[in-house]
Design a protein around this motif. Sequence first.
Motif, short mmCIF file in Angstrom:
data_model
loop_
_atom_site.label_atom_id
_atom_site.label_comp_id
_atom_site.label_asym_id
_atom_site.label_seq_id
_atom_site.Cartn_x
_atom_site.Cartn_y
_atom_site.Cartn_z
N SER A 30 50.40 31.84 44.61
CA SER A 30 48.94 31.99 44.86
C SER A 30 48.18 32.09 43.74
O SER A 30 47.48 33.23 43.33
CB SER A 30 49.00 33.29 45.88
N PRO A 31 48.16 31.06 43.00
CA PRO A 31 47.22 30.81 41.66
C PRO A 31 45.63 31.40 42.22
O PRO A 31 45.12 31.84 41.10
CB PRO A 31 47.52 29.59 41.49
N GLU A 32 45.12 30.92 43.12
CA GLU A 32 43.70 31.58 43.37
C GLU A 32 43.61 32.85 43.57
O GLU A 32 42.54 33.41 43.05
CB GLU A 32 43.31 30.77 44.50
N LEU A 33 44.53 33.59 44.20
CA LEU A 33 44.34 34.92 44.18
C LEU A 33 44.76 35.71 42.79
O LEU A 33 43.73 36.72 42.70
CB LEU A 33 45.73 35.51 45.12
N TRP A 34 45.37 35.12 42.03
CA TRP A 34 45.40 35.45 40.64
C TRP A 34 43.99 35.44 39.93
O TRP A 34 43.58 36.31 39.18
CB TRP A 34 46.38 35.07 39.79
N LEU A 35 43.39 34.30 40.07
CA LEU A 35 42.19 34.12 39.39
C LEU A 35 41.11 34.99 39.85
O LEU A 35 40.45 35.74 39.07
CB LEU A 35 41.59 32.68 39.77
N PHE A 36 41.10 35.36 41.06
CA PHE A 36 40.06 36.26 41.66
C PHE A 36 40.41 37.77 41.40
O PHE A 36 39.35 38.49 40.81
CB PHE A 36 40.03 36.25 43.34
N GLU A 37 41.62 38.33 41.33
CA GLU A 37 41.93 39.57 41.29
C GLU A 37 42.12 39.86 39.74
O GLU A 37 41.68 41.06 39.41
CB GLU A 37 43.47 39.82 41.85
N ALA A 38 42.60 39.11 38.81
CA ALA A 38 42.67 39.29 37.40
C ALA A 38 41.24 39.64 36.69
O ALA A 38 41.30 40.36 35.58
CB ALA A 38 43.40 38.05 36.72
N ASP A 39 40.12 38.93 37.39
CA ASP A 39 38.78 39.42 36.82
C ASP A 39 38.33 40.64 36.97
O ASP A 39 37.48 41.11 36.47
CB ASP A 39 37.99 38.55 37.36
N LYS A 40 38.99 41.31 37.86
CA LYS A 40 38.75 42.77 37.92
C LYS A 40 39.05 43.78 36.99
O LYS A 40 38.82 45.04 36.87
CB LYS A 40 39.11 43.36 39.37
N HIS A 41 39.80 43.11 36.13
CA HIS A 41 40.62 44.14 35.04
C HIS A 41 39.53 44.21 33.81
O HIS A 41 38.94 43.38 33.47
CB HIS A 41 41.76 43.55 34.22
N ASN A 42 39.62 45.48 33.42
CA ASN A 42 38.70 45.67 32.11
C ASN A 42 39.50 45.45 31.01
O ASN A 42 40.42 46.24 30.66
CB ASN A 42 38.42 47.10 32.24
N PHE A 43 39.39 44.36 30.25
CA PHE A 43 40.05 43.84 29.32
C PHE A 43 40.04 44.91 27.84
O PHE A 43 40.78 44.91 27.49
CB PHE A 43 39.61 42.54 29.04
N THR A 44 38.52 45.16 27.89
CA THR A 44 38.21 46.22 26.56
C THR A 44 39.29 47.29 26.67
O THR A 44 39.82 47.61 25.83
CB THR A 44 36.89 46.48 26.36
N PHE A 45 39.12 47.92 27.74
CA PHE A 45 39.84 49.05 28.08
C PHE A 45 41.39 49.02 27.98
O PHE A 45 42.16 49.68 27.29
CB PHE A 45 39.55 49.78 29.49
N ALA A 46 41.80 47.99 28.43
CA ALA A 46 43.46 47.86 28.33
C ALA A 46 43.78 47.33 26.91
O ALA A 46 44.69 47.76 26.52
CB ALA A 46 43.78 46.42 29.26
N LEU A 47 42.91 46.64 26.22
CA LEU A 47 43.10 46.35 24.89
C LEU A 47 43.22 47.61 23.94
O LEU A 47 44.00 47.90 23.17
CB LEU A 47 42.10 45.29 24.33
N ILE A 48 42.34 48.63 24.04
CA ILE A 48 42.26 49.83 23.61
C ILE A 48 43.32 50.64 23.80
O ILE A 48 44.13 51.15 23.01
CB ILE A 48 41.08 50.66 23.90
#
Length: 189
Positions: A30-48
């Motif tokens: 389900s690649p379309e699900l991944w595109l939609f849900e992955a955008d909800k991550h806070n990349f900066t927070f995860a990187l820190i």
Amino acid sequence: MAVGTIVWLGSEVMFFAGLFAIYFTLRSTSPELWLFEADKHNFTFALINTLILVSSSVTCQFGVFAAERLQARSTGWKPSEWGMVEWFFLTYALGAIFVTGQVFEYATLVSEGISLTSNAYGSAFYITTGFHGIHVTAGLLAFLLVIGRGFAVKNFGHKEATSAIVVSYYWHFVDVVWIGLFLVVYVLK
């Protein structure tokens, strides 16, 4: 003890390989699900949070260097005079901050509708990162045991140093696994 730990870590590699396989299999269905849900991550927070965990590997290694010198505790207040105990306390604090960050991220994502049972993305995300979090927590407990041992023994020797080294193997392994998870979950879109 060290050889047994290395063999056990080999089985842990296979365990996490299975988790990565689950993640990629669900993602491929389900690649379309991944595109939609992955955008909800806070990349900066995860990187820190990732940088905090990676820096804990550095402090852990300084603790190993002190243990190899058979220096259990500090001989002064400067970091260059710290012993294994002080470096491992700092490593513990950084690891605890990382776990706290994961809990905060989980709470945020649940409030946005991504839970373990919400969909395939939620299941894959929480299972892979959750098992990693459990491993980090186990590592934190191991640090407490080694720190306690550093205080309990009268003469810090090679046996205690070996315990510190073995715990560092586990910690470095957990950090490397997280780097892989970070790249797969947060970077690879």
